[in-house]
Scaffold this active site. Sequence first.
Site, PDB file in Angstrom:
ATOM      1  N   LYS A  10       0.826  -1.213   0.000  1.00  0.00           N
ATOM      2  CA  LYS A  10       0.000   0.000   0.000  1.00  0.00           C
ATOM      3  C   LYS A  10       0.869   1.275   0.000  1.00  0.00           C
ATOM      4  O   LYS A  10       2.095   1.193   0.207  1.00  0.00           O
ATOM      5  CB  LYS A  10      -0.931  -0.033   1.223  1.00  0.00           C
ATOM      6  CG  LYS A  10      -1.918  -1.216   1.180  1.00  0.00           C
ATOM      7  CD  LYS A  10      -2.918  -1.146   2.330  1.00  0.00           C
ATOM      8  CE  LYS A  10      -3.857  -2.326   2.308  1.00  0.00           C
ATOM      9  NZ  LYS A  10      -4.920  -2.208   3.319  1.00  0.00           N
ATOM     10  N   TYR A  50     -12.188  -1.396  -3.589  1.00  0.00           N
ATOM     11  CA  TYR A  50     -12.735  -1.700  -2.251  1.00  0.00           C
ATOM     12  C   TYR A  50     -14.264  -1.586  -2.222  1.00  0.00           C
ATOM     13  O   TYR A  50     -14.839  -1.341  -1.152  1.00  0.00           O
ATOM     14  CB  TYR A  50     -12.115  -0.763  -1.223  1.00  0.00           C
ATOM     15  CG  TYR A  50     -10.738  -1.203  -0.747  1.00  0.00           C
ATOM     16  CD1 TYR A  50     -10.554  -2.433  -0.106  1.00  0.00           C
ATOM     17  CD2 TYR A  50      -9.619  -0.394  -0.920  1.00  0.00           C
ATOM     18  CE1 TYR A  50      -9.308  -2.845   0.335  1.00  0.00           C
ATOM     19  CE2 TYR A  50      -8.365  -0.791  -0.479  1.00  0.00           C
ATOM     20  CZ  TYR A  50      -8.220  -2.019   0.152  1.00  0.00           C
ATOM     21  OH  TYR A  50      -6.986  -2.426   0.607  1.00  0.00           O
ATOM     22  N   PHE A  58     -15.296   3.530   7.399  1.00  0.00           N
ATOM     23  CA  PHE A  58     -13.925   3.921   7.049  1.00  0.00           C
ATOM     24  C   PHE A  58     -13.697   4.001   5.538  1.00  0.00           C
ATOM     25  O   PHE A  58     -12.571   4.249   5.092  1.00  0.00           O
ATOM     26  CB  PHE A  58     -12.911   2.961   7.681  1.00  0.00           C
ATOM     27  CG  PHE A  58     -13.128   1.493   7.356  1.00  0.00           C
ATOM     28  CD1 PHE A  58     -12.719   0.945   6.157  1.00  0.00           C
ATOM     29  CD2 PHE A  58     -13.735   0.656   8.283  1.00  0.00           C
ATOM     30  CE1 PHE A  58     -12.915  -0.401   5.859  1.00  0.00           C
ATOM     31  CE2 PHE A  58     -13.937  -0.696   8.007  1.00  0.00           C
ATOM     32  CZ  PHE A  58     -13.524  -1.219   6.785  1.00  0.00           C
ATOM     33  N   ARG A  86      -2.019 -14.442   4.214  1.00  0.00           N
ATOM     34  CA  ARG A  86      -2.744 -13.761   5.290  1.00  0.00           C
ATOM     35  C   ARG A  86      -2.091 -14.014   6.653  1.00  0.00           C
ATOM     36  O   ARG A  86      -2.039 -13.122   7.512  1.00  0.00           O
ATOM     37  CB  ARG A  86      -4.221 -14.143   5.259  1.00  0.00           C
ATOM     38  CG  ARG A  86      -4.896 -13.518   4.019  1.00  0.00           C
ATOM     39  CD  ARG A  86      -6.335 -13.878   3.889  1.00  0.00           C
ATOM     40  NE  ARG A  86      -7.172 -13.258   4.903  1.00  0.00           N
ATOM     41  CZ  ARG A  86      -7.659 -12.027   4.838  1.00  0.00           C
ATOM     42  NH1 ARG A  86      -7.363 -11.236   3.820  1.00  0.00           N
ATOM     43  NH2 ARG A  86      -8.426 -11.566   5.794  1.00  0.00           N
ATOM     44  N   THR A  92      -5.442  -7.585  10.562  1.00  0.00           N
ATOM     45  CA  THR A  92      -5.701  -6.285   9.917  1.00  0.00           C
ATOM     46  C   THR A  92      -5.208  -5.131  10.786  1.00  0.00           C
ATOM     47  O   THR A  92      -4.589  -4.190  10.296  1.00  0.00           O
ATOM     48  CB  THR A  92      -7.223  -6.119   9.667  1.00  0.00           C
ATOM     49  OG1 THR A  92      -7.676  -7.244   8.908  1.00  0.00           O
ATOM     50  CG2 THR A  92      -7.522  -4.841   8.911  1.00  0.00           C
ATOM     51  N   ARG A 103       2.609  -6.854   9.131  1.00  0.00           N
ATOM     52  CA  ARG A 103       1.911  -5.698   9.719  1.00  0.00           C
ATOM     53  C   ARG A 103       2.459  -5.342  11.092  1.00  0.00           C
ATOM     54  O   ARG A 103       2.566  -4.157  11.438  1.00  0.00           O
ATOM     55  CB  ARG A 103       0.408  -5.975   9.762  1.00  0.00           C
ATOM     56  CG  ARG A 103      -0.223  -5.862   8.367  1.00  0.00           C
ATOM     57  CD  ARG A 103      -1.618  -6.376   8.344  1.00  0.00           C
ATOM     58  NE  ARG A 103      -2.313  -6.078   7.094  1.00  0.00           N
ATOM     59  CZ  ARG A 103      -3.389  -6.742   6.678  1.00  0.00           C
ATOM     60  NH1 ARG A 103      -3.889  -7.730   7.410  1.00  0.00           N
ATOM     61  NH2 ARG A 103      -3.957  -6.419   5.542  1.00  0.00           N
ATOM     62  N   ASN A 113      -2.085  -0.143   6.901  1.00  0.00           N
ATOM     63  CA  ASN A 113      -1.564  -1.432   7.365  1.00  0.00           C
ATOM     64  C   ASN A 113      -0.658  -2.119   6.343  1.00  0.00           C
ATOM     65  O   ASN A 113      -0.566  -3.342   6.292  1.00  0.00           O
ATOM     66  CB  ASN A 113      -2.707  -2.335   7.850  1.00  0.00           C
ATOM     67  CG  ASN A 113      -3.671  -2.704   6.735  1.00  0.00           C
ATOM     68  OD1 ASN A 113      -3.518  -2.249   5.607  1.00  0.00           O
ATOM     69  ND2 ASN A 113      -4.628  -3.550   7.044  1.00  0.00           N
ATOM     70  N   HIS A 116      -2.080  -5.567   1.511  1.00  0.00           N
ATOM     71  CA  HIS A 116      -3.395  -6.205   1.310  1.00  0.00           C
ATOM     72  C   HIS A 116      -3.173  -7.621   0.796  1.00  0.00           C
ATOM     73  O   HIS A 116      -2.213  -7.872   0.073  1.00  0.00           O
ATOM     74  CB  HIS A 116      -4.204  -5.415   0.269  1.00  0.00           C
ATOM     75  CG  HIS A 116      -5.438  -6.133  -0.180  1.00  0.00           C
ATOM     76  ND1 HIS A 116      -6.609  -6.100   0.539  1.00  0.00           N
ATOM     77  CD2 HIS A 116      -5.666  -6.949  -1.249  1.00  0.00           C
ATOM     78  CE1 HIS A 116      -7.511  -6.856  -0.090  1.00  0.00           C
ATOM     79  NE2 HIS A 116      -6.963  -7.380  -1.169  1.00  0.00           N
ATOM     80  N   GLU A 127      -9.835  -9.684  -7.800  1.00  0.00           N
ATOM     81  CA  GLU A 127      -8.826  -8.654  -7.501  1.00  0.00           C
ATOM     82  C   GLU A 127      -7.644  -8.724  -8.473  1.00  0.00           C
ATOM     83  O   GLU A 127      -7.098  -7.684  -8.852  1.00  0.00           O
ATOM     84  CB  GLU A 127      -8.358  -8.819  -6.055  1.00  0.00           C
ATOM     85  CG  GLU A 127      -9.466  -8.465  -5.064  1.00  0.00           C
ATOM     86  CD  GLU A 127      -9.046  -8.603  -3.611  1.00  0.00           C
ATOM     87  OE1 GLU A 127      -9.876  -8.289  -2.734  1.00  0.00           O
ATOM     88  OE2 GLU A 127      -7.898  -9.025  -3.337  1.00  0.00           O
TER      89      GLU A 127
END
Length: 138
Positions: A10, A50, A58, A86, A92, A103, A113, A116, A127
């Site tokens: 990100k 998203y 948010f 993950r 998250t 993270r 964070n 993704h 995606e």
Amino acid sequence: MHQRTLTIIKPDGIQQRVAGDVIGHFERAGFRIAAARLVHLTKAEAEGFYAVHRERPFFASLTAFMASGPCMPMVLEGEEVIARLRTLMGATDPARADAGTIRKLYASSVERNIVHGSDSPESAVTEIRYFFSDLDLV
Ligand code: CMP
């Protein structure tokens, strides 16, 4: 099962110059990089990516953050890569993430964070298609 997943380093990861470190985590985990690009999303493109979160409180802040600078979408490949990525990313919210996860090491908040990862085989397909065509997948 052999799978593909979409990850995004990100804008906070690019801005903090930890993209190389994050890619190192992917490589040490044994994931194969099948595609990568650097892109500065528009707000509308971030909203499209998203869209499943559009009702969340948010959403506006998240999509503004995702459009705030360049990010690096990548396709990773490997056995059970969706769940393994993950686990490697951590929770998250970095405050809840296990020690040693990406993270926990690099993220500053639940929104910013760092990384993704697709949450299911179905979302991985959607995606990946958002950022890459079949011809981009090496
Ligand atoms: P990601 O895994 O990309 O999926 C949705 C994103 O929304 C998530 O990472 C965070 O960046 C963001 N997010 C999730 N929950 C919250 C929250 N409570 N507040 C702000 N941002 C959030």
